[in-house]
Design a protein around this motif. Structure first.
Motif, PDB file in Angstrom:
ATOM      1  N   TRP A  56       3.605  -4.256   3.299  1.00 33.62           N
ATOM      2  CA  TRP A  56       4.438  -3.057   3.172  1.00 33.62           C
ATOM      3  C   TRP A  56       3.582  -1.827   2.883  1.00 33.62           C
ATOM      4  CZ3 TRP A  56       9.788  -2.545   3.547  1.00 33.62           C
ATOM      5  CH2 TRP A  56      10.506  -3.751   3.704  1.00 33.62           C
ATOM      6  N   ARG A  57       4.034  -0.710   3.448  1.00 31.43           N
ATOM      7  CA  ARG A  57       3.517   0.600   3.042  1.00 31.43           C
ATOM      8  C   ARG A  57       4.704   1.411   2.554  1.00 31.43           C
ATOM      9  NH1 ARG A  57      -1.191   2.893   3.419  1.00 31.43           N
ATOM     10  NH2 ARG A  57      -1.937   1.435   5.009  1.00 31.43           N
ATOM     11  N   TRP A  78      -5.026   8.315   7.985  1.00 33.59           N
ATOM     12  CA  TRP A  78      -4.324   7.701   6.846  1.00 33.59           C
ATOM     13  C   TRP A  78      -2.806   7.863   6.948  1.00 33.59           C
ATOM     14  CZ3 TRP A  78      -8.475   5.525   6.326  1.00 33.59           C
ATOM     15  CH2 TRP A  78      -9.663   6.066   5.847  1.00 33.59           C
ATOM     16  N   ALA A 138      -5.270  -1.309  -1.428  1.00 34.02           N
ATOM     17  CA  ALA A 138      -3.955  -1.946  -1.439  1.00 34.02           C
ATOM     18  C   ALA A 138      -3.869  -2.878  -2.641  1.00 34.02           C
ATOM     19  CB  ALA A 138      -3.711  -2.729  -0.152  1.00 34.02           C
ATOM     20  N   ALA A 182       0.860  -1.180   0.000  1.00 38.01           N
ATOM     21  CA  ALA A 182       0.000   0.000   0.000  1.00 38.01           C
ATOM     22  C   ALA A 182       0.891   1.223   0.000  1.00 38.01           C
ATOM     23  CB  ALA A 182      -0.916   0.002   1.216  1.00 38.01           C
ATOM     24  N   LEU A 184       5.676   4.140   7.455  1.00 34.56           N
ATOM     25  CA  LEU A 184       6.120   3.467   6.243  1.00 34.56           C
ATOM     26  C   LEU A 184       6.976   2.262   6.605  1.00 34.56           C
ATOM     27  CD1 LEU A 184       7.147   6.620   4.178  1.00 34.56           C
ATOM     28  CD2 LEU A 184       5.012   5.333   4.001  1.00 34.56           C
ATOM     29  N   ARG A 190       0.691   5.887   0.163  1.00 36.95           N
ATOM     30  CA  ARG A 190       0.119   6.990   0.925  1.00 36.95           C
ATOM     31  C   ARG A 190      -1.326   7.236   0.487  1.00 36.95           C
ATOM     32  NH1 ARG A 190       2.421   8.198   5.680  1.00 36.95           N
ATOM     33  NH2 ARG A 190       4.612   8.846   5.522  1.00 36.95           N
ATOM     34  N   THR A 225       0.027   6.890   8.238  1.00 36.16           N
ATOM     35  CA  THR A 225       0.576   5.775   9.013  1.00 36.16           C
ATOM     36  C   THR A 225       2.050   5.562   8.684  1.00 36.16           C
ATOM     37  OG1 THR A 225      -0.180   4.236   7.319  1.00 36.16           O
ATOM     38  CG2 THR A 225      -1.669   4.643   9.158  1.00 36.16           C
ATOM     39  N   CYS A 270      -2.829  -3.414   6.300  1.00 34.30           N
ATOM     40  CA  CYS A 270      -3.172  -2.342   5.357  1.00 34.30           C
ATOM     41  C   CYS A 270      -4.647  -2.015   5.545  1.00 34.30           C
ATOM     42  CB  CYS A 270      -2.923  -2.800   3.922  1.00 34.30           C
ATOM     43  SG  CYS A 270      -4.033  -4.128   3.377  1.00 34.30           S
TER      44      CYS A 270
END
Length: 318
Positions: free
Chosen positions: A189-190, A138, A152, A117, A142, A119, A140, A148
């Motif tokens: 993962w973000r 939102w 995503a 995901a 990284l 930003r 959050t 998520c």
């Protein structure tokens, strides 16, 4: 745009112009797009078909959940040959330019990643305090994360092996799926790339209250499923709600029956909590976070009442 290996699943109900904007943000995408509709009466189905999007209309005689809608979208993709990656999106979001390519490239180069995901930002945070609260939500961390949200991109093989979303969940279906994906060895993962703009369109207090109440239900349901496992899923969230919206109010009530003066002093705990949180979050967020514990408590009670009565899923309205 890398489209051959990506399929898109959008879900929605009566999103109106927001859904039109969602479709427009996919301009130039040549991969399969499935829209799963849950009883719209605003022309969303017709707009999707006019844009060349395949439509799945859910049977609304069965309890509707977002999890069920997303699974139905993947099922339609599967019927034509499941792509490598599935991008999930809600009909009130628009994609950021370049996101689909960035997400697919990340999954290409990170074979252990099951979900990526980026930003997510609120589209109109200036329109209300409630939109601003969403925008803050939102924002959050990284990197490798536990879960998520509903927007995503997922590796289709990992999604299939996990069995997809748990359809009976009224809310919190993404963190629950992410938990199972992580248990199977997948990574969540973000990344820094902008992913989408979300349009909460919340302008009234009770819209915010229902949304926060739904979060409380998700915490209770997630805890009932996995809270006693090694992940301790939502254990901290449930305990915090029970403290601030359960134990403390009860203690203040009992104290009030014994000595009204001491009860008034005890009530100062809440403004003091707001002040404590405001140093880190700002006064606005601190106030609504503290107040929101009571909406979340209502959601917890909703879950326990439904569980005891055997009632099925009944989603909250937006």
């Amino acid at each position: 745009m890398t489209s051959g290996k990506i399929g898109v699943v959008a879900i929605g109900r009566n999103e109106g112009e927001r859904f039109t904007a969602c479709l427009a943000s996919l301009d130039g995408f040549a991969g399969p797009v499935v829209y799963v509709d849950s009883g719209s009466t605003d022309g969303s189905v017709e707009a999707a078909r006019a844009a060349g999007v395949e439509v799945v209309e859910l049977d609304m005689s069965r309890p509707f959940t977002a999890a069920r809608a997303r699974n139905a979208g993947v099922g339609r993709l599967r019927a034509a040959g499941l792509p490598d990656y599935v991008q999930f999106v809600d009909g009130d979001c628009v994609f950021a330019p370049g996101w689909l390519d960035a997400a697919a490239t990340f999954l290409d180069t990170h074979p252990a990643a099951a979900v990526v995901a980026g930003r997510l930002r609120e589209r109109f945070p200036e329109r209300s305090v409630y939109n601003r609260l969403c925008d803050a939500e939102w924002d959050t961390p990284l990197g490798q994360v536990d879960a998520c949200g509903g927007i995503a991109m997922m590796r289709a093989s990992a999604f299939e092996q996990a069995g997809g979303f748990r359809e009976g969940l009224m809310a919190g279906e993404e963190p629950e799926l992410c938990l199972r994906l992580r248990q199977a060895g997948g990574e969540i993962w973000r990344i820094e790339a902008d992913m989408a703009l979300h349009d909460a369109a919340m302008t009234r207090f009770w819209q915010w209250w229902r949304r926060t109440r739904r979060a409380g239900h998700a915490f209770a349901e997630g805890y009932a499923l996995h809270g006693k496992g090694p992940e301790r899923h939502y254990q901290r969230e449930v305990r915090r709600i029970l403290l601030w919206a359960g134990a403390l109010p009860l203690a203040i009530l009992i104290l009030g029956l014994i000595n009204g003066h001491w009860a008034r002093y005890a009530l100062a705990i809440y403004p003091l909590q707001v002040l404590r949180l405001s140093a880190r979050l700002g006064m606005e967020r601190a106030f609504f976070l503290t107040l929101g514990r009571f909406a979340e408590m209502q959601g917890l009670l909703d879950f326990w009442r439904r569980r005891l009565s055997g009632a099925g899923a009944k989603p909250y309205d937006k």
